[in-house]
Enzyme design. Structure first.
Site, PDB file in Angstrom:
ATOM      1  CB  SER A 114      -0.892   0.004   1.242  1.00 51.48           C
ATOM      2  OG  SER A 114      -1.484   1.283   1.434  1.00 51.48           O
ATOM      3  CE1 TYR A 150      -6.422   4.885  -2.054  1.00 53.48           C
ATOM      4  CE2 TYR A 150      -4.799   4.593  -0.314  1.00 53.48           C
ATOM      5  CZ  TYR A 150      -6.035   4.301  -0.869  1.00 53.48           C
ATOM      6  OH  TYR A 150      -6.874   3.421  -0.232  1.00 53.48           O
ATOM      7  CG  HIS A 274     -11.400   0.823  -0.432  1.00 56.61           C
ATOM      8  ND1 HIS A 274     -10.606   1.565  -1.262  1.00 56.61           N
ATOM      9  CD2 HIS A 274     -10.762   0.826   0.766  1.00 56.61           C
ATOM     10  CE1 HIS A 274      -9.552   2.016  -0.589  1.00 56.61           C
ATOM     11  NE2 HIS A 274      -9.622   1.568   0.644  1.00 56.61           N
ATOM     12  NE  ARG A 331     -12.757  -5.062   6.869  1.00 56.29           N
ATOM     13  CZ  ARG A 331     -13.398  -4.737   5.742  1.00 56.29           C
ATOM     14  NH1 ARG A 331     -13.476  -5.616   4.744  1.00 56.29           N
ATOM     15  NH2 ARG A 331     -13.958  -3.554   5.597  1.00 56.29           N
TER      16      ARG A 331
HETATM   17  C1  LIG Z   1      -7.657  -1.890   7.134  1.00 57.17           C
HETATM   18  C2  LIG Z   1      -7.753  -1.730   5.652  1.00 57.17           C
HETATM   19  C3  LIG Z   1      -6.882  -0.875   4.989  1.00 57.17           C
HETATM   20  C4  LIG Z   1      -6.953  -0.746   3.616  1.00 57.17           C
HETATM   21  N1  LIG Z   1      -6.034   0.042   2.979  1.00 57.17           N
HETATM   22  C5  LIG Z   1      -6.059   0.123   1.629  1.00 57.17           C
HETATM   23  C6  LIG Z   1      -5.064   0.869   0.955  1.00 57.17           C
HETATM   24  O1  LIG Z   1      -4.177   1.444   1.557  1.00 57.17           O
HETATM   25  N2  LIG Z   1      -5.149   0.931  -0.404  1.00 57.17           N
HETATM   26  C7  LIG Z   1      -6.134   0.295  -1.112  1.00 57.17           C
HETATM   27  O2  LIG Z   1      -6.171   0.384  -2.335  1.00 57.17           O
HETATM   28  N3  LIG Z   1      -7.061  -0.443  -0.483  1.00 57.17           N
HETATM   29  C8  LIG Z   1      -7.042  -0.540   0.859  1.00 57.17           C
HETATM   30  N4  LIG Z   1      -7.978  -1.317   1.485  1.00 57.17           N
HETATM   31  C9  LIG Z   1      -8.939  -2.105   0.684  1.00 57.17           C
HETATM   32  C10 LIG Z   1      -8.366  -3.497   0.372  1.00 57.17           C
HETATM   33  O3  LIG Z   1      -7.343  -3.423  -0.576  1.00 57.17           O
HETATM   34  C11 LIG Z   1      -9.430  -4.453  -0.195  1.00 57.17           C
HETATM   35  O4  LIG Z   1     -10.080  -3.829  -1.282  1.00 57.17           O
HETATM   36  C12 LIG Z   1     -10.466  -4.908   0.815  1.00 57.17           C
HETATM   37  O5  LIG Z   1      -9.936  -5.003   2.107  1.00 57.17           O
HETATM   38  C13 LIG Z   1     -10.987  -6.269   0.376  1.00 57.17           C
HETATM   39  O6  LIG Z   1     -11.957  -6.707   1.211  1.00 57.17           O
HETATM   40  P1  LIG Z   1     -11.739  -7.748   2.431  1.00 57.17           P
HETATM   41  O7  LIG Z   1     -11.087  -6.968   3.528  1.00 57.17           O
HETATM   42  O8  LIG Z   1     -13.139  -8.110   2.745  1.00 57.17           O
HETATM   43  O9  LIG Z   1     -10.909  -8.915   1.954  1.00 57.17           O
HETATM   44  C14 LIG Z   1      -7.944  -1.443   2.875  1.00 57.17           C
HETATM   45  C15 LIG Z   1      -8.825  -2.296   3.553  1.00 57.17           C
HETATM   46  C16 LIG Z   1      -8.736  -2.439   4.917  1.00 57.17           C
HETATM   47  C17 LIG Z   1      -9.696  -3.391   5.593  1.00 57.17           C
HETATM   48  C1  LIG Z   2      -7.139   7.116   2.265  1.00 60.02           C
HETATM   49  C2  LIG Z   2      -7.452   5.674   2.409  1.00 60.02           C
HETATM   50  C3  LIG Z   2      -7.064   5.146   3.737  1.00 60.02           C
HETATM   51  C4  LIG Z   2      -6.560   3.749   3.737  1.00 60.02           C
HETATM   52  C5  LIG Z   2      -7.576   2.831   3.240  1.00 60.02           C
HETATM   53  O1  LIG Z   2      -7.615   2.541   2.091  1.00 60.02           O
HETATM   54  C6  LIG Z   2      -8.573   2.308   4.121  1.00 60.02           C
HETATM   55  O2  LIG Z   2      -8.494   2.530   5.325  1.00 60.02           O
HETATM   56  O3  LIG Z   2      -9.481   1.663   3.621  1.00 60.02           O
END
Ligand SMILES: Cc1cc2nc3c(=O)[nH]c(=O)nc-3n(C[C@H](O)[C@H](O)[C@H](O)COP(=O)(O)O)c2cc1C
Ligand SMILES: CCCCC(=O)C(=O)O
Length: 379
Positions: A114, A150, A274, A331
């Site tokens: 990330s 991002y 997301h 997650r």
């Molecule tokens: C705690 C957390 C942080 C995340 N941070 C990012 C990130 O920095 N960049 C991004 O593109 N997606 C981010 N995501 C989205 C994940 O890449 C992904 O799309 C999503 O977690 C998939 O669903 P799942 O958690 O049910 O497997 C984040 C998700 C979570 C739960």
């Molecule tokens: C600006 C996005 C923050 C990180 C992220 O992707 C998340 O927490 O889901």
């Protein structure tokens, strides 16, 4: 309620890992990792979409050997289960992204690092490659780690992230397109969630001189205010001009956007909302997948991946049957990291992989190309 288990081998399912991890973290961290936005309809819908399909298994097929290899962006991977980009791994475990990178590199699993990592992208790359080399070179060469971008208003910052990722040998650039502004995660707002002292966004700010240091009130909620909400299809061309890395767009849920992505020359798309953390009431990813796959057609030249709610090997099976080339998990990786660091991430990957093999075996599918649409019926 049973007592939390303490042996990594006693964790049998992703659910076990999550249950344990949630007892180990401060409430505000659990809330951040776990939450969806607003009413959390979409976070739940992602899971619910998997329950709507049942597997019409095939019998009397030779399943004495089951092969989970797939090709993603032209590269052979041992398994179709990838690590989604998630922010702030040092909140989960003191070793943070280094532990994730070791687990991923050691098992040859594709890891998407990330922008908001708490470890620099250079450090993640080196750690991943070293783990791959000591495990026998399965993932040496960098192609199995991708960098998630991002797009910031500060174009110089955005460009330098892209250039640093290329210089560090990342195999693809994953541009997240569902976050022009931050989704409203109510618990994070109420908790005034932010990184604690001593942790920082290592790709964006240097320790000590970062915006967090200058502004003690700096909070996670402000980070996306730095994102460029005016970024469009048109601007994608400038990113392409900055790098030779193939592009993957993350956060697409519509057929017309998928076609536009293909016409823009991207190598892959991730059907993603997301994890239900951005637009609430957004369509569940598994529900969006068939229309995207159908629009692109069989010879699309664009690899379609999916994330959101994948918690069981049978979920992976269903996503592949509906046309995904591979899936990513978010997650579950963070929960594994919390519970046992590197060993916990490795355990989560192991659980999902062996569940997928088990599902393919019992369904009469000895290879991924046997996991076809006709294997599913609507419940
Ligand atoms: C705690 C957390 C942080 C995340 N941070 C990012 C990130 O920095 N960049 C991004 O593109 N997606 C981010 N995501 C989205 C994940 O890449 C992904 O799309 C999503 O977690 C998939 O669903 P799942 O958690 O049910 O497997 C984040 C998700 C979570 C739960
Ligand atoms: C600006 C996005 C923050 C990180 C992220 O992707 C998340 O927490 O889901």
């Amino acid at each position: 309620m049973t007592e939390p288990t303490l042996e990594v081998s006693s964790l049998l399912t992703v659910r076990d890992v999550e249950r344990l991890a949630r007892t180990m973290l401060p409430k505000s961290t659990v809330d951040y990792f776990r939450s969806g936005s607003d009413a959390e309809y979409t976070r739940r819908a992602n899971r619910g979409a998997f329950r709507k399909w049942a597997i019409a298994y095939r019998v009397l097929v030779d399943v004495s050997r089951v092969d989970t290899r797939v090709r993603v962006l032209g590269q052979e991977l041992a398994s179709p289960i990838l690590i989604a980009p998630t922010a702030y791994h040092r909140l989960a475990h003191p070793e943070g992204e280094r532990a994730t990178a070791r687990a991923a590199g050691g098992s040859g699993t594709l890891y998407v690092a990330s922008t908001l990592a708490t470890t620099s992208l250079e450090d993640i790359a080196a750690t991943y490659d070293a783990a791959g080399a000591s495990a026998g070179g399965a993932s040496v060469g960098g192609a199995s780690r991708w960098f998630q971008l991002y797009v910031h208003k500060d174009r110089g910052l955005t460009r330098s992230l892209v250039e640093r990722a290329e210089a560090s040998g990342y195999g693809a650039l994953v541009v997240t397109v569902d976050t022009p502004v931050l989704g409203r995660r109510l618990r994070d707002v109420r908790n005034a969630f932010g990184l604690p002292d001593g942790m920082h966004m290592a790709n964006l700010f240097a320790p000590g001189d970062g915006i967090e240091a200058k502004d003690p009130a700096f909070r996670h909620a402000q980070i996306a205010a730095r994102h460029d909400a005016s970024f469009t299809w048109h601007d994608l061309a400038s990113i392409r001009a900055w790098t030779r890395m193939p592009l993957v767009l993350k956060g697409i849920v519509r057929a017309d956007d998928a076609l536009r992505a293909r016409d823009s020359g991207v190598a892959g798309i991730i059907v993603s909302n997301h994890g239900g953390r951005q637009l609430d009431s957004a369509v569940a990813t598994l529900d969006a997948l068939p229309s995207v796959v159908e629009a692109l057609g069989a010879q699309a030249g664009v690899d379609v991946l999916l994330d959101g709610g994948v918690r069981w090997g049978t979920d992976v099976f269903k996503a592949l049957a509906l046309g995904a080339r591979a899936v990513l998990v978010g997650r579950p990786i963070v929960w594994g990291l919390t519970a046992f660091g590197e060993a916990g991430v490795a355990r989560v990957l192991d659980i999902l992989r062996s569940e997928l093999v088990h599902a393919m075996t019992l369904a009469g599918c000895p290879a991924i190309d046997a996991v076809t649409r006709d294997m599913l019926v609507r419940r």
